[in-house]
Design an enzyme around this catalytic site. Structure first.
Site, PDB file in Angstrom:
ATOM      1  N   TYR A  96     -42.952 -60.967 -30.773  1.00 42.02           N
ATOM      2  CA  TYR A  96     -42.853 -59.633 -31.359  1.00 42.02           C
ATOM      3  C   TYR A  96     -43.047 -59.698 -32.871  1.00 42.02           C
ATOM      4  CZ  TYR A  96     -40.943 -57.539 -27.031  1.00 42.02           C
ATOM      5  OH  TYR A  96     -40.769 -57.068 -25.750  1.00 42.02           O
ATOM      6  N   ASN A 276     -40.149 -48.465 -21.960  1.00 41.68           N
ATOM      7  CA  ASN A 276     -41.006 -47.277 -21.822  1.00 41.68           C
ATOM      8  C   ASN A 276     -40.243 -46.079 -21.249  1.00 41.68           C
ATOM      9  OD1 ASN A 276     -43.855 -46.526 -22.349  1.00 41.68           O
ATOM     10  ND2 ASN A 276     -43.828 -45.879 -20.215  1.00 41.68           N
ATOM     11  N   VAL A 277     -38.943 -46.075 -21.392  1.00 46.71           N
ATOM     12  CA  VAL A 277     -38.128 -44.960 -20.892  1.00 46.71           C
ATOM     13  C   VAL A 277     -38.521 -43.663 -21.572  1.00 46.71           C
ATOM     14  CG1 VAL A 277     -35.763 -44.087 -20.684  1.00 46.71           C
ATOM     15  CG2 VAL A 277     -36.232 -46.529 -20.330  1.00 46.71           C
ATOM     16  N   ALA A 280     -43.369 -44.431 -24.415  1.00 49.05           N
ATOM     17  CA  ALA A 280     -44.002 -44.936 -25.647  1.00 49.05           C
ATOM     18  C   ALA A 280     -43.867 -43.931 -26.789  1.00 49.05           C
ATOM     19  CB  ALA A 280     -45.471 -45.284 -25.407  1.00 49.05           C
ATOM     20  N   GLY A 281     -42.721 -43.257 -26.826  1.00 44.83           N
ATOM     21  CA  GLY A 281     -42.454 -42.298 -27.904  1.00 44.83           C
ATOM     22  C   GLY A 281     -43.063 -40.928 -27.696  1.00 44.83           C
ATOM     23  N   ARG A 284     -41.284 -35.797 -26.442  1.00 42.85           N
ATOM     24  CA  ARG A 284     -40.921 -35.043 -27.648  1.00 42.85           C
ATOM     25  C   ARG A 284     -41.173 -33.560 -27.403  1.00 42.85           C
ATOM     26  NH1 ARG A 284     -46.439 -37.009 -29.715  1.00 42.85           N
ATOM     27  NH2 ARG A 284     -45.503 -39.058 -30.070  1.00 42.85           N
ATOM     28  N   THR A 285     -40.526 -32.729 -28.178  1.00 46.88           N
ATOM     29  CA  THR A 285     -40.701 -31.281 -28.044  1.00 46.88           C
ATOM     30  C   THR A 285     -42.004 -30.848 -28.714  1.00 46.88           C
ATOM     31  OG1 THR A 285     -39.529 -30.825 -30.106  1.00 46.88           O
ATOM     32  CG2 THR A 285     -38.202 -30.937 -28.086  1.00 46.88           C
ATOM     33  N   ASP A 286     -42.419 -29.622 -28.390  1.00 49.09           N
ATOM     34  CA  ASP A 286     -43.608 -29.066 -29.041  1.00 49.09           C
ATOM     35  C   ASP A 286     -43.398 -28.994 -30.548  1.00 49.09           C
ATOM     36  OD1 ASP A 286     -44.544 -28.777 -26.470  1.00 49.09           O
ATOM     37  OD2 ASP A 286     -44.279 -26.599 -26.396  1.00 49.09           O
TER      38      ASP A 286
END
Length: 429
Positions: A96, A276-277, A280-281, A284-286
């Site tokens: 990493y 990956n819960v 991958a980010g 998210r909201t609009d």
């Protein structure tokens, strides 16, 4: 030692003891943590070590990958925040951030003097010298073979500034090595005291089952944790991995209940550490996506330039927002984390991040209880998941429900099933 040898809380010698300010006497119950992250859980039936319910992902710790901004100072601040909130479970890997992750975590633990308070997981198999100009031949710095394992652990111990690793994973399965070579090599590290527990990541269920059967028959150390990709954006983990984890090493114990009766309790065999819960980010909201576009913050672009959500990711994000409003949750990411934690026992999500604000938002997952109806709703709004053959044949009357009854048995028998082990919910207030 007799009971008269124990120091009494009222004795003069007791008052001469030096104790933490939150301990009235040596035998007082442990103080209740101020944050649910500090309410620890046993890792798995085969691993009695106690860990925080969420594991800090170390993939973001470091600044050597494209787009990474976690300098040593920022990394230390983020690690401090996790530890101060009660977290003790940290995951990293040999490669990493081109080895910066292990280096920073090791220096952080040493500088704080807390190595033994941390349950530290790392991994081998990925090539960690691929960007090192001084290493011309990297072939044996990768793979599942024993030479790769030996060098990786040797170097990880140096970078992490420790003489043991709590949990060592094989990062992915190398189909050119045998199960015997991998399990024998890993077991030798446990026998030597360099590694305490073993895990396996991103590998087929049949490999894990065969490896643990070999370990059982040959007197070797088995895998106790499986790490893999799982979340509402991709539920294929539920097809074979969860049933495998439940079955591998599953056993029954007895516990006392009222009226001196003893009832069986079935325990799952492997813990699960999903990554990956949060898609991958992309959970998210609009409003959050619009803010990122305006500020130029965007999102994760390590594997490509596209950072915006797909239509499927937008759909599940809005479903999470709906459930969040129903239960009074502030953050949809917390609902997504709660989903995996409340599907099956012994789940410890690996959650990364860059900002302490994100950490606090995600920790709200430990306060959330989802109803079966809300879980079914989220699954109905998630990208399609086909359980496939052969389980689809057995569960024709309850599609996409791997824990349902076997309709073929129901043709000839009317009976009661012993329930599967259930996950822990939020800790009591």
């Amino acid at each position: 030692m007799s009971h008269t040898d124990i120091v009494s809380p009222t004795s003069s010698s007791f008052h001469q003891l030096t104790m933490p300010s939150d301990r009235p006497h040596p035998f007082a119950p442990h103080p209740k943590p101020s944050n649910s992250l500090g309410v620890l859980r046993v890792l798995s039936p085969r691993a009695g070590v106690r860990v925080s319910p969420i594991c800090l992902g170390g993939g973001n710790i470091g600044d050597r990958w494209p787009g990474s901004s976690m300098t040593k100072e920022k990394s230390f601040g983020y690690l401090d925040a996790f530890f101060e909130r009660g977290g003790n479970f940290i995951d990293t890997a040999n490669h990493y951030q081109e080895e910066a992750s292990e280096e920073y975590i090791g220096e952080w633990m040493e500088s704080r003097g807390i190595r033994d308070q941390i349950v530290l997981a790392t991994k081998y198999a990925s090539c960690y010298k691929v960007m090192n100009p001084n290493v011309k031949q990297t072939a044996n710095y990768t793979g599942g073979n024993v030479k790769s394992l030996h060098m990786s652990v040797r170097d990880s111990l140096k970078k992490l500034r420790t003489d043991y690793i709590d949990l060592l994973y094989i990062h992915w399965w190398d189909f050119d090595v045998t199960i015997e070579e991998v399990m024998d090599g890993l077991h030798n590290l446990v026998a030597a005291g360099k590694v305490l527990y073993l895990g396996i990541s991103d590998s087929p269920a049949w490999v894990v089952s065969q490896a643990n059967q070999y370990a059982k028959m040959a007197g070797k150390t088995p895998f106790v944790v499986y790490q893999g990709k799982w979340g509402l954006t991709d539920r294929s983990f539920e097809r074979d991995i969860i049933p495998m984890a439940r079955a591998n090493g599953t056993f029954s114990v007895s516990f006392s209940v009222l009226n001196n009766q003893s009832l069986p309790r079935t325990l799952a065999g492997l813990a699960l550490a999903p990554w990956n819960v949060l898609g991958a980010g992309r959970i998210r909201t609009d409003e959050e996506e619009e803010r990122r576009e305006k500020t130029g913050e965007k999102g994760r672009q390590l594997f490509g330039p596209e950072w915006k959500r797909t239509p499927e990711e937008v759909k599940i994000s809005r479903a999470l927002e709906k459930v969040a409003k129903e239960i009074g949750a502030k953050n949809i990411t917390a609902v997504a984390i709660a989903y995996v934690m409340q599907k099956t026992p012994y789940v410890f999500p690996i959650i990364g991040g860059h900002r302490i604000e994100q950490l606090d938002q995600n920790l709200e997952a430990l306060e959330i209880t989802l109803t079966p109806e809300q879980i079914k709703f989220l699954e109905s709004e998630a990208p399609p998941f086909d359980i496939g053959f052969p389980m689809g044949l057995y569960l024709l009357n309850v599609p996409q429900d791997p824990d349902g009854k076997n309709f073929i048995v129901n043709v000839g028998a009317y009976y009661q099933r012993v329930p599967d082990a259930q996950p822990l919910g939020p800790a009591a207030k």
